[in-house]
Scaffold this motif. Structure first.
Motif, PDB file in Angstrom:
ATOM      1  N   MET A  11      -3.932  -2.815   7.580  1.00  0.00           N
ATOM      2  CA  MET A  11      -4.144  -3.173   8.986  1.00  0.00           C
ATOM      3  C   MET A  11      -4.194  -1.900   9.831  1.00  0.00           C
ATOM      4  SD  MET A  11      -1.310  -6.246   9.426  1.00  0.00           S
ATOM      5  CE  MET A  11       0.068  -5.074   9.398  1.00  0.00           C
ATOM      6  N   PHE A  12      -5.115  -1.865  10.773  1.00  0.00           N
ATOM      7  CA  PHE A  12      -5.118  -0.807  11.782  1.00  0.00           C
ATOM      8  C   PHE A  12      -5.705  -1.377  13.062  1.00  0.00           C
ATOM      9  CE2 PHE A  12      -7.231   2.689  14.076  1.00  0.00           C
ATOM     10  CZ  PHE A  12      -6.087   3.401  14.431  1.00  0.00           C
ATOM     11  N   ASN A  13      -4.866  -1.483  14.096  1.00  0.00           N
ATOM     12  CA  ASN A  13      -5.288  -2.065  15.377  1.00  0.00           C
ATOM     13  C   ASN A  13      -5.990  -3.401  15.153  1.00  0.00           C
ATOM     14  OD1 ASN A  13      -4.214   0.181  16.620  1.00  0.00           O
ATOM     15  ND2 ASN A  13      -6.179   1.175  17.019  1.00  0.00           N
ATOM     16  N   SER A  14      -5.291  -4.288  14.473  1.00  0.00           N
ATOM     17  CA  SER A  14      -5.886  -5.543  14.003  1.00  0.00           C
ATOM     18  C   SER A  14      -5.384  -6.766  14.761  1.00  0.00           C
ATOM     19  CB  SER A  14      -5.582  -5.711  12.514  1.00  0.00           C
ATOM     20  OG  SER A  14      -6.032  -4.608  11.774  1.00  0.00           O
ATOM     21  N   GLU A  15      -4.836  -6.571  15.950  1.00  0.00           N
ATOM     22  CA  GLU A  15      -4.209  -7.680  16.659  1.00  0.00           C
ATOM     23  C   GLU A  15      -5.172  -8.842  16.925  1.00  0.00           C
ATOM     24  OE1 GLU A  15      -2.787  -6.441  20.476  1.00  0.00           O
ATOM     25  OE2 GLU A  15      -4.763  -5.861  21.228  1.00  0.00           O
ATOM     26  N   ALA A  16      -6.460  -8.568  17.070  1.00  0.00           N
ATOM     27  CA  ALA A  16      -7.413  -9.616  17.437  1.00  0.00           C
ATOM     28  C   ALA A  16      -7.704 -10.585  16.301  1.00  0.00           C
ATOM     29  CB  ALA A  16      -8.718  -8.979  17.923  1.00  0.00           C
ATOM     30  N   PHE A  17      -7.553 -10.125  15.055  1.00  0.00           N
ATOM     31  CA  PHE A  17      -8.008 -10.938  13.930  1.00  0.00           C
ATOM     32  C   PHE A  17      -6.931 -11.262  12.894  1.00  0.00           C
ATOM     33  CE2 PHE A  17     -11.582  -8.001  15.087  1.00  0.00           C
ATOM     34  CZ  PHE A  17     -12.363  -8.945  15.750  1.00  0.00           C
ATOM     35  N   ILE A  18      -5.832 -10.543  12.887  1.00  0.00           N
ATOM     36  CA  ILE A  18      -4.900 -10.611  11.759  1.00  0.00           C
ATOM     37  C   ILE A  18      -4.247 -11.989  11.607  1.00  0.00           C
ATOM     38  CG2 ILE A  18      -2.949  -9.687  13.087  1.00  0.00           C
ATOM     39  CD1 ILE A  18      -3.815  -9.093   9.330  1.00  0.00           C
ATOM     40  N   SER A  19      -4.018 -12.716  12.688  1.00  0.00           N
ATOM     41  CA  SER A  19      -3.409 -14.048  12.565  1.00  0.00           C
ATOM     42  C   SER A  19      -4.300 -14.983  11.761  1.00  0.00           C
ATOM     43  CB  SER A  19      -3.159 -14.650  13.949  1.00  0.00           C
ATOM     44  OG  SER A  19      -2.111 -13.991  14.608  1.00  0.00           O
ATOM     45  N   LEU A  37       1.137  -6.621   3.581  1.00  0.00           N
ATOM     46  CA  LEU A  37       0.485  -6.035   4.753  1.00  0.00           C
ATOM     47  C   LEU A  37       0.890  -4.572   4.852  1.00  0.00           C
ATOM     48  CD1 LEU A  37       1.379  -8.892   7.262  1.00  0.00           C
ATOM     49  CD2 LEU A  37      -0.786  -8.635   6.035  1.00  0.00           C
ATOM     50  N   ILE A  38      -0.090  -3.692   5.037  1.00  0.00           N
ATOM     51  CA  ILE A  38       0.206  -2.267   5.192  1.00  0.00           C
ATOM     52  C   ILE A  38      -0.339  -1.822   6.536  1.00  0.00           C
ATOM     53  CG2 ILE A  38       0.054   0.033   4.183  1.00  0.00           C
ATOM     54  CD1 ILE A  38      -1.144  -2.918   2.121  1.00  0.00           C
ATOM     55  N   LYS A  61       5.060  -9.552   3.027  1.00  0.00           N
ATOM     56  CA  LYS A  61       5.826  -8.301   3.142  1.00  0.00           C
ATOM     57  C   LYS A  61       5.066  -7.307   4.019  1.00  0.00           C
ATOM     58  CE  LYS A  61       7.352 -10.227  -0.862  1.00  0.00           C
ATOM     59  NZ  LYS A  61       7.503  -9.637  -2.172  1.00  0.00           N
ATOM     60  N   LEU A  62       5.783  -6.399   4.635  1.00  0.00           N
ATOM     61  CA  LEU A  62       5.173  -5.401   5.511  1.00  0.00           C
ATOM     62  C   LEU A  62       5.589  -3.997   5.092  1.00  0.00           C
ATOM     63  CD1 LEU A  62       3.619  -4.576   8.122  1.00  0.00           C
ATOM     64  CD2 LEU A  62       5.800  -4.838   9.353  1.00  0.00           C
ATOM     65  N   LEU A  63       4.610  -3.133   4.908  1.00  0.00           N
ATOM     66  CA  LEU A  63       4.818  -1.702   4.704  1.00  0.00           C
ATOM     67  C   LEU A  63       4.196  -0.981   5.891  1.00  0.00           C
ATOM     68  CD1 LEU A  63       3.728  -1.466   0.935  1.00  0.00           C
ATOM     69  CD2 LEU A  63       6.015  -1.937   1.853  1.00  0.00           C
ATOM     70  N   ILE A  64       4.812   0.119   6.317  1.00  0.00           N
ATOM     71  CA  ILE A  64       4.342   0.825   7.512  1.00  0.00           C
ATOM     72  C   ILE A  64       4.113   2.296   7.190  1.00  0.00           C
ATOM     73  CG2 ILE A  64       4.877   1.479   9.886  1.00  0.00           C
ATOM     74  CD1 ILE A  64       6.590  -1.017  10.124  1.00  0.00           C
ATOM     75  N   ASN A  65       2.917   2.781   7.492  1.00  0.00           N
ATOM     76  CA  ASN A  65       2.624   4.211   7.359  1.00  0.00           C
ATOM     77  C   ASN A  65       3.118   4.945   8.595  1.00  0.00           C
ATOM     78  OD1 ASN A  65       1.324   3.576   4.980  1.00  0.00           O
ATOM     79  ND2 ASN A  65      -0.736   3.643   5.856  1.00  0.00           N
ATOM     80  N   SER A  66       3.731   6.081   8.405  1.00  0.00           N
ATOM     81  CA  SER A  66       4.258   6.861   9.534  1.00  0.00           C
ATOM     82  C   SER A  66       3.145   7.549  10.314  1.00  0.00           C
ATOM     83  CB  SER A  66       5.262   7.902   9.035  1.00  0.00           C
ATOM     84  OG  SER A  66       4.658   8.778   8.093  1.00  0.00           O
TER      85      SER A  66
END
Length: 258
Positions: A11-19, A37-38, A61-66
């Motif tokens: 995911m990157f700036n995916s607020e419009a479609f991710i749901s 989800l990364i 699950k959620l993974l987050i890149n710094s």
């Protein structure tokens, strides 16, 4: 018992479609899956949107890149974390049809298949159907895939139990093509295509396929940097790619009549 399927979604700036993307996984008829989800250091409200899903579903699950690292790094991070017998991919703006995993995993088990993919529909950026379908080839060899990327990444699945986890080189674009090339090569068998459209691909206005110059540039890098071909061999492969892409692959897209 159903085999576990790990679904990798950068995911990157995916607020419009991710749901919509996540809900298409939740609504699968096949139930034994984990969705990884990364987040690639999104600057919008992507994390806020996915939080309720994380609280409700233990298999999400959620993974987050710094820092922003690109799709290849994010996918590989998800693959390393995955526990599934099968590895599947779904980008954060695409959606699966409810029978996607059920049909595909049953197909792979019936045909002793290591790598599979399917046809998929096209939708516009707002999610409206474009009444077009990209038709999957029945079989796909390494040499055929080398000519052009015939696997829609949102439909691809590989059997991690057969040959282990496959990751992709760190290229910013087209790294999924390299992953499928490596998977077919490692398997030693052609990938098998499913004629039914099992997913919907969102055609974005700023997508790589809409910019022919960028398309040529990134495909050249697949040959030269990703596969390590010489400049001369990479240019030769690009000539074959252009012929395959515009004269052969373009015929895969069919209009769906209502």
């Amino acid at each position: 018992m159903e085999a576990l399927v790990s679904i990798i979604t950068p995911m990157f700036n995916s607020e419009a479609f991710i749901s919509e993307t996540i809900n298409s996984v939740i609504n699968q008829k096949y139930k034994n899956w984990e969705l990884i989800l990364i987040d690639d250091n999104s600057q919008d409200d992507t994390l806020k949107v996915v939080q309720p899903f994380l609280e409700k579903h233990s298999n999400i699950k959620l993974l987050i890149n710094s820092e922003n690292s690109g799709a290849a790094v994010s996918r590989n991070k998800g693959i390393d974390y995955a526990n599934g017998d099968y590895i599947a991919f779904l980008d954060a703006d695409d959606i699966w049809k409810p029978n996607k995993l059920k049909v595909q995993i049953q197909f792979m088990e019936t045909h002793n298949c290591d790598v599979s993919f399917s046809s998929y529909d096209l939708m516009d950026e707002s999610g409206s159907p474009m009444h077009k379908m990209v038709v999957a080839l029945k079989t796909l060899s390494y040499q055929k895939l080398l000519k052009s990327n015939y696997i829609g990444n949102l439909t691809g699945v590989y059997n991690a139990n057969s040959f282990g986890k496959m990751t992709s080189p760190d290229l910013r674009k087209r790294q999924d093509w390299l992953l499928w090339l490596a998977a077919i090569k490692q398997s030693g068998k052609p990938a098998l295509g499913i004629s039914e459209a099992l997913a919907s691909y969102r055609v974005r206005k700023n997508g790589i396929s809409s910019n022919k110059v960028e398309l040529i540039k990134h495909n050249y890098l697949v040959y030269h940097k990703g596969l390590g071909f010489s400049k001369m061999k990479s240019l030769y492969c690009m000539l074959i790619f252009l012929k395959e892409h515009f004269l052969v692959k373009s015929k895969q897209t069919k209009v769906i009549r209502n």
